[in-house]
Design an enzyme around this catalytic site. Structure first.
Site, PDB file in Angstrom:
ATOM      1  N   LYS A  14      -5.630  11.552   6.729  1.00 41.87           N
ATOM      2  CA  LYS A  14      -5.730  12.889   6.109  1.00 41.87           C
ATOM      3  C   LYS A  14      -6.932  13.650   6.664  1.00 41.87           C
ATOM      4  O   LYS A  14      -6.832  14.837   6.968  1.00 41.87           O
ATOM      5  CB  LYS A  14      -5.851  12.784   4.574  1.00 41.87           C
ATOM      6  CG  LYS A  14      -4.679  12.058   3.914  1.00 41.87           C
ATOM      7  CD  LYS A  14      -4.776  12.090   2.392  1.00 41.87           C
ATOM      8  CE  LYS A  14      -5.939  11.315   1.806  1.00 41.87           C
ATOM      9  NZ  LYS A  14      -5.808   9.843   1.886  1.00 41.87           N
ATOM     10  N   ARG A  89      -5.110  13.512  -7.046  1.00 33.67           N
ATOM     11  CA  ARG A  89      -4.811  12.086  -6.996  1.00 33.67           C
ATOM     12  C   ARG A  89      -4.201  11.588  -8.300  1.00 33.67           C
ATOM     13  O   ARG A  89      -3.890  10.397  -8.408  1.00 33.67           O
ATOM     14  CB  ARG A  89      -6.097  11.304  -6.739  1.00 33.67           C
ATOM     15  CG  ARG A  89      -6.317  10.893  -5.290  1.00 33.67           C
ATOM     16  CD  ARG A  89      -7.666  10.231  -5.224  1.00 33.67           C
ATOM     17  NE  ARG A  89      -7.838   9.320  -4.134  1.00 33.67           N
ATOM     18  CZ  ARG A  89      -8.436   9.638  -2.987  1.00 33.67           C
ATOM     19  NH1 ARG A  89      -8.834  10.863  -2.755  1.00 33.67           N
ATOM     20  NH2 ARG A  89      -8.618   8.719  -2.067  1.00 33.67           N
ATOM     21  N   ARG A 128     -12.005   0.866  10.803  1.00 31.79           N
ATOM     22  CA  ARG A 128     -12.904   1.962  10.460  1.00 31.79           C
ATOM     23  C   ARG A 128     -14.218   1.440   9.888  1.00 31.79           C
ATOM     24  O   ARG A 128     -15.275   2.006  10.142  1.00 31.79           O
ATOM     25  CB  ARG A 128     -12.228   2.905   9.451  1.00 31.79           C
ATOM     26  CG  ARG A 128     -13.094   4.097   9.075  1.00 31.79           C
ATOM     27  CD  ARG A 128     -12.345   5.103   8.228  1.00 31.79           C
ATOM     28  NE  ARG A 128     -12.316   4.737   6.832  1.00 31.79           N
ATOM     29  CZ  ARG A 128     -11.663   5.429   5.892  1.00 31.79           C
ATOM     30  NH1 ARG A 128     -10.961   6.504   6.230  1.00 31.79           N
ATOM     31  NH2 ARG A 128     -11.690   5.054   4.639  1.00 31.79           N
ATOM     32  N   ARG A 134     -18.808   2.368   5.240  1.00 33.55           N
ATOM     33  CA  ARG A 134     -18.486   2.714   3.851  1.00 33.55           C
ATOM     34  C   ARG A 134     -18.306   1.459   3.016  1.00 33.55           C
ATOM     35  O   ARG A 134     -17.469   0.613   3.344  1.00 33.55           O
ATOM     36  CB  ARG A 134     -17.209   3.570   3.813  1.00 33.55           C
ATOM     37  CG  ARG A 134     -17.489   5.057   3.911  1.00 33.55           C
ATOM     38  CD  ARG A 134     -16.217   5.862   3.995  1.00 33.55           C
ATOM     39  NE  ARG A 134     -15.302   5.679   2.859  1.00 33.55           N
ATOM     40  CZ  ARG A 134     -14.213   6.390   2.672  1.00 33.55           C
ATOM     41  NH1 ARG A 134     -13.906   7.351   3.517  1.00 33.55           N
ATOM     42  NH2 ARG A 134     -13.432   6.156   1.640  1.00 33.55           N
ATOM     43  N   ARG A 145      -8.603   0.330  -4.053  1.00 36.26           N
ATOM     44  CA  ARG A 145      -8.190   1.711  -3.746  1.00 36.26           C
ATOM     45  C   ARG A 145      -6.666   1.798  -3.562  1.00 36.26           C
ATOM     46  O   ARG A 145      -6.028   2.751  -4.001  1.00 36.26           O
ATOM     47  CB  ARG A 145      -8.912   2.218  -2.496  1.00 36.26           C
ATOM     48  CG  ARG A 145     -10.348   2.629  -2.796  1.00 36.26           C
ATOM     49  CD  ARG A 145     -11.220   2.589  -1.568  1.00 36.26           C
ATOM     50  NE  ARG A 145     -10.809   3.528  -0.535  1.00 36.26           N
ATOM     51  CZ  ARG A 145     -11.057   3.350   0.761  1.00 36.26           C
ATOM     52  NH1 ARG A 145     -11.713   2.296   1.188  1.00 36.26           N
ATOM     53  NH2 ARG A 145     -10.669   4.254   1.630  1.00 36.26           N
TER      54      ARG A 145
HETATM   55  P1  ADP Z   1      -9.634   7.534   1.174  1.00 37.19           P
HETATM   56  O1  ADP Z   1      -8.545   8.557   1.241  1.00 37.19           O
HETATM   57  O2  ADP Z   1      -9.903   6.857   2.466  1.00 37.19           O
HETATM   58  O3  ADP Z   1      -9.480   6.569   0.034  1.00 37.19           O
HETATM   59  P2  ADP Z   1     -11.524   9.519   0.120  1.00 37.19           P
HETATM   60  O4  ADP Z   1     -12.698   9.938   0.900  1.00 37.19           O
HETATM   61  O5  ADP Z   1     -10.441  10.520  -0.071  1.00 37.19           O
HETATM   62  O6  ADP Z   1     -11.011   8.209   0.847  1.00 37.19           O
HETATM   63  O7  ADP Z   1     -11.984   9.028  -1.340  1.00 37.19           O
HETATM   64  C1  ADP Z   1     -13.025   8.102  -1.524  1.00 37.19           C
HETATM   65  C2  ADP Z   1     -13.244   7.832  -3.009  1.00 37.19           C
HETATM   66  O8  ADP Z   1     -13.665   9.040  -3.662  1.00 37.19           O
HETATM   67  C3  ADP Z   1     -12.038   7.375  -3.802  1.00 37.19           C
HETATM   68  O9  ADP Z   1     -11.827   5.980  -3.686  1.00 37.19           O
HETATM   69  C4  ADP Z   1     -12.457   7.770  -5.227  1.00 37.19           C
HETATM   70  O10 ADP Z   1     -13.439   6.893  -5.744  1.00 37.19           O
HETATM   71  C5  ADP Z   1     -13.152   9.107  -4.995  1.00 37.19           C
HETATM   72  N1  ADP Z   1     -12.206  10.241  -5.066  1.00 37.19           N
HETATM   73  C6  ADP Z   1     -11.907  11.094  -4.048  1.00 37.19           C
HETATM   74  N2  ADP Z   1     -11.030  12.037  -4.444  1.00 37.19           N
HETATM   75  C7  ADP Z   1     -10.754  11.767  -5.750  1.00 37.19           C
HETATM   76  C8  ADP Z   1      -9.895  12.360  -6.715  1.00 37.19           C
HETATM   77  N3  ADP Z   1      -9.131  13.427  -6.405  1.00 37.19           N
HETATM   78  N4  ADP Z   1      -9.866  11.824  -7.955  1.00 37.19           N
HETATM   79  C9  ADP Z   1     -10.622  10.773  -8.283  1.00 37.19           C
HETATM   80  N5  ADP Z   1     -11.444  10.151  -7.419  1.00 37.19           N
HETATM   81  C10 ADP Z   1     -11.504  10.624  -6.157  1.00 37.19           C
END
Ligand code: ADP
Length: 189
Positions: A14, A89, A128, A134, A145
């Protein structure tokens, strides 16, 4: 305005595709994950509240996430549109986004679903992690996740499917080819 949601599991690409899309369509990119990480590295109050949640690979509560998202949209009154990456999400987040956009005479124009299977996600994130550092890319946090994705986030898809807004794009293969398929889906909106 062109408001898009880029949807897919962790590691679907994404972020990579968003970077290319904002350039082509001149949109503002909002990644809730990037925003949370920025708050954490700046040690803001919000950062302190969410640090452990991210480290554990759990979803941040909806109210915190929605407030942060709305604030970010409000900061960009002249935007030609937005790419929402990693948001919504949960169905509650999707409903809140619709309500917020509607208040401003806007809507989500399309949702691009990047399809990537679980084996591919795991191997991409293992790669990654070697460079990202991370904490939530650790194998056990990644499983959390993925679990959050399949228990909460997948339900966002039917929400948009009933509105006829979802385009599916194969997220495996050449980055340029995937980008071109996403553009075809967007141009058909
Ligand atoms: P990825 O898509 O690789 O899991 P992101 O950078 O999108 O990584 O998200 C990292 C973390 O940030 C998630 O695991 C969660 O803890 C938090 N997060 C991101 N976006 C949201 C969201 N829309 N709602 C709740 N938590 C979120």
């Amino acid at each position: 305005m062109l408001n898009l949601v880029l949807f897919g599991p962790p590691g679907a690409g994404k972020g990579t595709q968003s970077a290319k899309l904002i350039e082509k369509y001149q949109l503002v990119h909002i990644s809730t994950g990037d925003l949370f990480r920025m708050h954490i590295s700046n040690d803001t109050d919000l950062g302190k509240r969410v640090k452990q949640i991210l480290a554990d690979g759990m979803l941040v509560p909806d109210s915190i996430t929605i407030d942060m998202l709305e604030e970010e949209v409000t900061k960009n009154p002249d935007a030609k549109g937005f790419i929402f990456d990693g948001f919504p999400r949960t169905v509650a987040q999707a409903e809140a986004l619709d309500a917020y956009l509607e208040k401003n005479g806007q809507t989500i124009n399309g949702v691009v679903q990047l399809e990537v299977n679980e084996d591919e996600i795991k191997s991409r994130i293992a790669e990654r992690q070697k460079v990202s550092g991370r904490a939530d890319d650790d194998a056990d946090k990644l499983l959390k996740r993925i679990d959050e994705y399949f228990s909460k986030t997948v339900h966002v898809l039917p929400y948009y499917e009933t509105q006829g807004k979802v385009s599916k794009v194969n997220g495996i293969g050449n980055i340029e080819e995937i980008f071109s398929n996403i553009c075809t889906a967007i141009d058909a909106l």
